[in-house]
Motif scaffolding. Structure first.
Motif, PDB file in Angstrom:
ATOM      1  N   LYS A  38       0.818  -1.202   0.000  1.00 61.62           N
ATOM      2  CA  LYS A  38       0.000   0.000   0.000  1.00 61.62           C
ATOM      3  C   LYS A  38       0.853   1.253   0.000  1.00 61.62           C
ATOM      4  O   LYS A  38       0.451   2.279  -0.494  1.00 61.62           O
ATOM      5  CB  LYS A  38      -0.931   0.019   1.205  1.00 61.62           C
ATOM      6  CG  LYS A  38      -1.956  -1.087   1.170  1.00 61.62           C
ATOM      7  CD  LYS A  38      -2.826  -1.047   2.378  1.00 61.62           C
ATOM      8  CE  LYS A  38      -3.805  -2.206   2.348  1.00 61.62           C
ATOM      9  NZ  LYS A  38      -4.629  -2.242   3.542  1.00 61.62           N
ATOM     10  N   VAL A  39       2.037   1.166   0.588  1.00 63.03           N
ATOM     11  CA  VAL A  39       2.929   2.313   0.682  1.00 63.03           C
ATOM     12  C   VAL A  39       4.066   2.111  -0.309  1.00 63.03           C
ATOM     13  O   VAL A  39       4.740   1.094  -0.283  1.00 63.03           O
ATOM     14  CB  VAL A  39       3.516   2.454   2.112  1.00 63.03           C
ATOM     15  CG1 VAL A  39       4.493   3.593   2.177  1.00 63.03           C
ATOM     16  CG2 VAL A  39       2.390   2.634   3.107  1.00 63.03           C
ATOM     17  N   MET A  40       4.257   3.077  -1.161  1.00 60.66           N
ATOM     18  CA  MET A  40       5.356   3.013  -2.122  1.00 60.66           C
ATOM     19  C   MET A  40       6.337   4.127  -1.787  1.00 60.66           C
ATOM     20  O   MET A  40       5.938   5.228  -1.417  1.00 60.66           O
ATOM     21  CB  MET A  40       4.834   3.183  -3.545  1.00 60.66           C
ATOM     22  CG  MET A  40       3.786   2.133  -3.931  1.00 60.66           C
ATOM     23  SD  MET A  40       4.362   0.448  -3.760  1.00 60.66           S
ATOM     24  CE  MET A  40       5.282   0.291  -5.247  1.00 60.66           C
ATOM     25  N   GLY A  41       7.606   3.879  -1.912  1.00 63.28           N
ATOM     26  CA  GLY A  41       8.600   4.904  -1.623  1.00 63.28           C
ATOM     27  C   GLY A  41       8.745   5.107  -0.136  1.00 63.28           C
ATOM     28  O   GLY A  41       8.522   4.213   0.666  1.00 63.28           O
ATOM     29  N   SER A  42       9.115   6.324   0.242  1.00 60.86           N
ATOM     30  CA  SER A  42       9.387   6.595   1.646  1.00 60.86           C
ATOM     31  C   SER A  42       8.127   6.906   2.439  1.00 60.86           C
ATOM     32  O   SER A  42       8.161   6.966   3.655  1.00 60.86           O
ATOM     33  CB  SER A  42      10.363   7.768   1.773  1.00 60.86           C
ATOM     34  OG  SER A  42       9.747   8.942   1.302  1.00 60.86           O
ATOM     35  N   GLY A  43       7.009   7.188   1.782  1.00 58.84           N
ATOM     36  CA  GLY A  43       5.786   7.510   2.495  1.00 58.84           C
ATOM     37  C   GLY A  43       5.713   8.947   2.957  1.00 58.84           C
ATOM     38  O   GLY A  43       4.795   9.338   3.648  1.00 58.84           O
ATOM     39  N   MET A  44       6.692   9.777   2.567  1.00 59.07           N
ATOM     40  CA  MET A  44       6.723  11.160   3.032  1.00 59.07           C
ATOM     41  C   MET A  44       6.240  12.145   1.973  1.00 59.07           C
ATOM     42  O   MET A  44       6.258  13.340   2.208  1.00 59.07           O
ATOM     43  CB  MET A  44       8.144  11.533   3.466  1.00 59.07           C
ATOM     44  CG  MET A  44       8.591  10.786   4.697  1.00 59.07           C
ATOM     45  SD  MET A  44      10.173  11.341   5.333  1.00 59.07           S
ATOM     46  CE  MET A  44      11.276  10.830   4.051  1.00 59.07           C
ATOM     47  N   VAL A  45       5.805  11.678   0.836  1.00 64.73           N
ATOM     48  CA  VAL A  45       5.362  12.574  -0.224  1.00 64.73           C
ATOM     49  C   VAL A  45       4.114  13.324   0.232  1.00 64.73           C
ATOM     50  O   VAL A  45       3.141  12.734   0.682  1.00 64.73           O
ATOM     51  CB  VAL A  45       5.069  11.787  -1.513  1.00 64.73           C
ATOM     52  CG1 VAL A  45       4.519  12.700  -2.590  1.00 64.73           C
ATOM     53  CG2 VAL A  45       6.330  11.082  -1.985  1.00 64.73           C
ATOM     54  N   GLY A  46       4.164  14.645   0.178  1.00 60.06           N
ATOM     55  CA  GLY A  46       3.022  15.463   0.555  1.00 60.06           C
ATOM     56  C   GLY A  46       2.823  15.639   2.049  1.00 60.06           C
ATOM     57  O   GLY A  46       1.794  16.138   2.472  1.00 60.06           O
ATOM     58  N   ARG A  47       3.782  15.243   2.842  1.00 58.93           N
ATOM     59  CA  ARG A  47       3.662  15.367   4.299  1.00 58.93           C
ATOM     60  C   ARG A  47       4.697  16.331   4.843  1.00 58.93           C
ATOM     61  O   ARG A  47       5.791  16.465   4.297  1.00 58.93           O
ATOM     62  CB  ARG A  47       3.871  14.017   4.975  1.00 58.93           C
ATOM     63  CG  ARG A  47       2.819  13.008   4.627  1.00 58.93           C
ATOM     64  CD  ARG A  47       3.051  11.750   5.386  1.00 58.93           C
ATOM     65  NE  ARG A  47       2.043  10.767   5.035  1.00 58.93           N
ATOM     66  CZ  ARG A  47       1.807   9.698   5.749  1.00 58.93           C
ATOM     67  NH1 ARG A  47       2.500   9.468   6.838  1.00 58.93           N
ATOM     68  NH2 ARG A  47       0.890   8.847   5.388  1.00 58.93           N
ATOM     69  N   ALA A  48       4.365  16.965   5.937  1.00 65.60           N
ATOM     70  CA  ALA A  48       5.323  17.836   6.620  1.00 65.60           C
ATOM     71  C   ALA A  48       6.322  16.965   7.377  1.00 65.60           C
ATOM     72  O   ALA A  48       5.974  15.915   7.904  1.00 65.60           O
ATOM     73  CB  ALA A  48       4.604  18.762   7.587  1.00 65.60           C
ATOM     74  N   ILE A  49       7.549  17.408   7.423  1.00 64.65           N
ATOM     75  CA  ILE A  49       8.594  16.700   8.165  1.00 64.65           C
ATOM     76  C   ILE A  49       8.681  17.336   9.549  1.00 64.65           C
ATOM     77  O   ILE A  49       8.988  18.512   9.682  1.00 64.65           O
ATOM     78  CB  ILE A  49       9.963  16.827   7.468  1.00 64.65           C
ATOM     79  CG1 ILE A  49       9.886  16.420   6.001  1.00 64.65           C
ATOM     80  CG2 ILE A  49      11.023  16.046   8.232  1.00 64.65           C
ATOM     81  CD1 ILE A  49       9.499  14.995   5.767  1.00 64.65           C
ATOM     82  N   VAL A  50       8.395  16.547  10.579  1.00 64.85           N
ATOM     83  CA  VAL A  50       8.479  17.037  11.949  1.00 64.85           C
ATOM     84  C   VAL A  50       9.505  16.185  12.678  1.00 64.85           C
ATOM     85  O   VAL A  50       9.374  14.969  12.756  1.00 64.85           O
ATOM     86  CB  VAL A  50       7.120  16.969  12.681  1.00 64.85           C
ATOM     87  CG1 VAL A  50       7.245  17.523  14.090  1.00 64.85           C
ATOM     88  CG2 VAL A  50       6.051  17.712  11.904  1.00 64.85           C
ATOM     89  N   ALA A  51      10.541  16.841  13.197  1.00 64.34           N
ATOM     90  CA  ALA A  51      11.576  16.147  13.951  1.00 64.34           C
ATOM     91  C   ALA A  51      11.272  16.305  15.431  1.00 64.34           C
ATOM     92  O   ALA A  51      10.701  17.306  15.862  1.00 64.34           O
ATOM     93  CB  ALA A  51      12.949  16.739  13.638  1.00 64.34           C
ATOM     94  N   GLY A  52      11.657  15.307  16.210  1.00 62.59           N
ATOM     95  CA  GLY A  52      11.427  15.369  17.644  1.00 62.59           C
ATOM     96  C   GLY A  52      12.585  14.771  18.414  1.00 62.59           C
ATOM     97  O   GLY A  52      13.226  13.840  17.948  1.00 62.59           O
ATOM     98  N   VAL A  53      12.841  15.345  19.575  1.00 64.26           N
ATOM     99  CA  VAL A  53      13.813  14.773  20.514  1.00 64.26           C
ATOM    100  C   VAL A  53      13.106  14.603  21.850  1.00 64.26           C
ATOM    101  O   VAL A  53      12.317  15.448  22.262  1.00 64.26           O
ATOM    102  CB  VAL A  53      15.090  15.629  20.677  1.00 64.26           C
ATOM    103  CG1 VAL A  53      15.937  15.604  19.437  1.00 64.26           C
ATOM    104  CG2 VAL A  53      14.773  17.037  21.084  1.00 64.26           C
TER     105      VAL A  53
END
Length: 117
Positions: free
Chosen positions: A11-26
């Motif tokens: 169902k998921v092709m590639g990295s799955g991040m297309v069209g999504r915001a990148i949020v980093a967390g620590v």
């Protein structure tokens, strides 16, 4: 895991991040865990390492997944990584605390609370 599925059933092709915001967390582990979040333009090394260096004291032990962008963190801190295609926990090295935070955040935003302490 998508790599173990038959090609026609993925169902998921590639990295799955297309069209999504990148949020980093620590996440600071311990009795009073604190989380710091930031929206990043991408997952490339300069953005990720600047975020981590801003929020992590030099010499701290940092545990991440095996993304290549984290490799230069070894210059500033004790960096340990787990490759999620092989394992999720090795001794005390894991990302489960932050993964749990993301899960609770998604549920909170969607309106299905489990427990937020």
């Amino acid at each position: 895991m998508a790599s173990n599925m038959h090609r026609g059933k993925r169902k998921v092709m590639g990295s799955g991040m297309v069209g999504r915001a990148i949020v980093a967390g620590v996440l600071e582990r311990g009795t009073a865990s604190h989380v710091k979040l930031k929206v990043l333009p991408n997952v490339r090394r300069p953005h990720i390492t600047q975020f981590v260096r801003t929020h992590v004291e030099p010499g701290s032990e940092v545990m991440t997944d095996d993304l290549l962008s984290y490799r230069t963190l070894r210059d500033q801190c004790i960096h340990k990584a787990v490759d999620h295609s092989i394992e999720y926990v090795r001794d005390h090295v894991h990302t489960n605390g932050l993964e749990n935070f993301w899960s609770l955040l998604r549920r909170m935003l969607g309106g299905t609370y489990v427990a937020v302490v």
